[in-house]
Write an enzyme that holds these catalytic residues in place. Structure first.
Site, PDB file in Angstrom:
ATOM      1  CB  THR A 429       3.417   2.631  -1.376  1.00  0.00           C
ATOM      2  OG1 THR A 429       3.551   3.742  -2.250  1.00  0.00           O
ATOM      3  CG2 THR A 429       3.702   1.356  -2.127  1.00  0.00           C
ATOM      4  CG  ASP A 430       0.781   8.109  -1.226  1.00  0.00           C
ATOM      5  OD1 ASP A 430       1.824   8.438  -0.623  1.00  0.00           O
ATOM      6  OD2 ASP A 430       0.431   8.639  -2.291  1.00  0.00           O
ATOM      7  CB  VAL A 431      -3.254   3.557   1.692  1.00  0.00           C
ATOM      8  CG1 VAL A 431      -4.043   2.878   2.812  1.00  0.00           C
ATOM      9  CG2 VAL A 431      -4.159   4.506   0.909  1.00  0.00           C
TER      10      VAL A 431
END
Length: 548
Positions: A429-431
């Site tokens: 989810t960071d990406v």
């Protein structure tokens, strides 16, 4: 509107096509269409193609092959000690985000006089972008985690059967939480380093004793210890459904008319655009990284002494490989936004900027007088983008907004591993959060060129998690004598027949040939990220889009 191989079409008939396998193309189409509608750019103005491998020499045929060939299965599987496929079509969905970015960037450039008629991207390029931090660390000589786990990873399970994740970025909070639960100093201190490093390593081998003390406490007791210590704790949702009615990003127009947008100055769609960012970790810096790849000039505001990540090994020269993976090519200025002088310096930088991006903690912007309304008033036409963990979904004082808590709460963890919800330790989810925020910025720039007004763009890790369609085609991973082979499809009769004809000492190449002869798509799993980094096919082109 959407067929498996078509993302959308211009009224004139110029199609957004995908020549990948139908499942992959359908996922890319769904994601791209969703984001293009949010940006007010559907149908797209240009032809947009999402294909198998783009210009790369790698030629996988669909999602399973892409995950295997590009290192995703390897990184996701580090916590288990062997390659594991993601239970969602992550590369295909990410390719859909890239396709939408290319289409909106092209529309913005065309409004400035550029002659762009088509954009092309691929699931392979999306996959390589998603693992770029891990590849950069491997290329710089970083140590690969041992194959076999030496401890137990999160999530934890309470005495009354609640599976949960914990999060803190503060060592003292970590210590207090475990002391309240009855853990001793050796296991507390022994767990902090792997817990802190899991964002970088995709591995988290914790002392078994930490799991034992949570198993001796009811979930209410765990929550009480969290409240007393400052630890963030969230139960892992067992249902895979994405957050309901939560758009990937929200764009709010602000201010009156602004100075005109400069004409296009080069072949890339954002050339002539200036971006200022005040960001850290992965999600925020990735926004600026994407905008720079599209041609923007990105100025990074860092605290005095520079971003602490600069010194984290392994180093390339005198700078961290992980830092460079997200920040190479950006200009850097150091300033202290906690001081009046530093805030004035930031305002000075923004006086000539088109975009401002931050991922500060909730409430910090207003506290510093650097909120969207204030800055857009000072700089008419500014696109003000904030990338958060939770947005407003969990109230004004949410838990720490990091990747693994979001996976746990959003249902993504359940989609990744049906039957036993468990977040990936790959920063999924960071990406996606960084890519979705960048898409929001592109929508904001297009809004400005169309209306002359500035805007506020709000996105979060939680909203980005909803971009991933739940469900996927079955995938199998088979151990061979010299590695692993990934096979698309269920464990069918044909699959079983191939297994019966093989032997334990057969090579990956032999297994791939056997499956191909049976009509099953199989791919050798890439486990050597250094080899991936050294492969020219994985390095060109330098950007995940081609514009023409």
């Amino acid at each position: 509107m959407f067929e498996p191989a078509v993302l959308g079409a211009r009224p004139e008939g110029s199609a957004v096509t995908g020549i990948a396998a139908p499942q992959q193309a359908a996922v890319s189409a769904e994601v791209a269409g969703q984001l293009l509608r949010l940006a007010g750019c559907h149908p797209p103005e240009v032809e947009v193609q999402v294909d198998r491998a783009g210009p790369l020499r790698v030629d996988p045929t669909e999602e399973t092959a892409v995950q295997a060939a590009c290192g995703i299965m390897h990184v996701h599987g580090r916590a288990a000690g062997h390659p594991v496929p993601l239970g969602v079509d992550y590369a295909s969905a990410t390719a859909g985000v890239l396709a939408a970015q290319g289409a909106v960037a092209a529309a913005f450039a065309r409004a400035r006089g550029a002659q762009i008629s088509a954009v092309r991207t691929s699931a392979v390029q999306a996959a390589l972008l998603s693992v770029q931090q891990y590849v950069a660390v491997a290329a710089a000589g970083g140590i690969e985690p041992a194959a076999a786990p030496t401890g137990r990873r999160p999530p934890f399970t309470s005495r009354d059967g609640v599976r949960f994740e914990v999060e803190t970025l503060d060592a003292e909070v970590w210590q207090r939480f475990w002391q309240f639960l009855g853990a001793a100093h050796p296991e507390i201190s022994g767990g902090w380093w792997p817990f802190q490093q899991r964002f970088a390593t995709a591995r988290c081998d914790l002392p078994v004793r930490l799991h034992e003390v949570t198993a001796d406490a009811d979930y209410a007791g765990v929550r009480a210890a969290a409240e007393r210590s400052g630890m963030s704790v969230l139960a892992v949702r067992a249902e895979p459904e994405a957050p309901a009615e939560l758009p990937a990003f929200a764009l709010t127009p602000l201010g009156g008319g602004s100075p005109g947008v400069p004409q296009a100055t080069g072949p890339l769609p954002l050339e002539g655009v200036t971006v200022v960012e005040s960001t850290r970790r992965v999600q925020g810096p990735l926004v600026g990284h994407v905008l720079r790849l599209l041609g923007a000039d990105v100025l990074r505001a860092e605290p005095p002494g520079g971003d602490p990540l600069r010194g984290v090994p392994p180093l390339v020269g005198d700078c961290s490989a992980r830092y460079l993976a997200l920040n190479r090519g950006k200009r850097v200025v150091e300033l202290d936004i906690k001081s009046a002088r530093g805030r004035d310096e930031l305002r000075g930088l923004l006086s000539g900027a088109d975009v401002f991006v931050h991922n500060w903690a909730p409430g910090k912007a207003a506290e510093l007088g650097l909120d969207a309304g204030t800055l857009v008033r000072d700089r008419p036409g500014l696109c003000y983008a904030e990338a958060s963990g939770w947005g407003t979904a969990l109230g004004p004082r949410p838990p720490v907004g990091t990747d693994f808590l979001v996976q746990a709460h959003s249902g993504l963890a359940a989609a990744l591993r049906p039957g036993r919800a468990e977040p990936s330790l790959m920063t999924l989810t960071d990406v996606l959060g960084g890519l979705v925020c960048a898409q929001g910025v592109l929508a904001g720039l297009l809004h400005r060129v169309r209306t002359g007004r500035g805007c506020r763009v709000a996105s979060s890790l939680l909203s980005a998690s909803g971009v991933l369609p739940r469900g996927h085609s079955p995938r199998q991973v088979l151990r061979a004598a010299d590695g692993y082979v990934a096979v698309s499809g269920p464990a069918s009769g044909a699959f079983s027949d191939v297994l019966r004809t093989g032997s334990a000492d057969a090579s990956t190449a032999s297994w791939v040939q056997r499956f191909a002869a049976a009509g099953l798509a199989a791919t050798t799993v890439q486990e050597d990220l250094r080899a991936l980094a050294a492969d020219p096919a994985a390095q060109e082109p330098a950007r995940p889009w081609e514009f023409r």
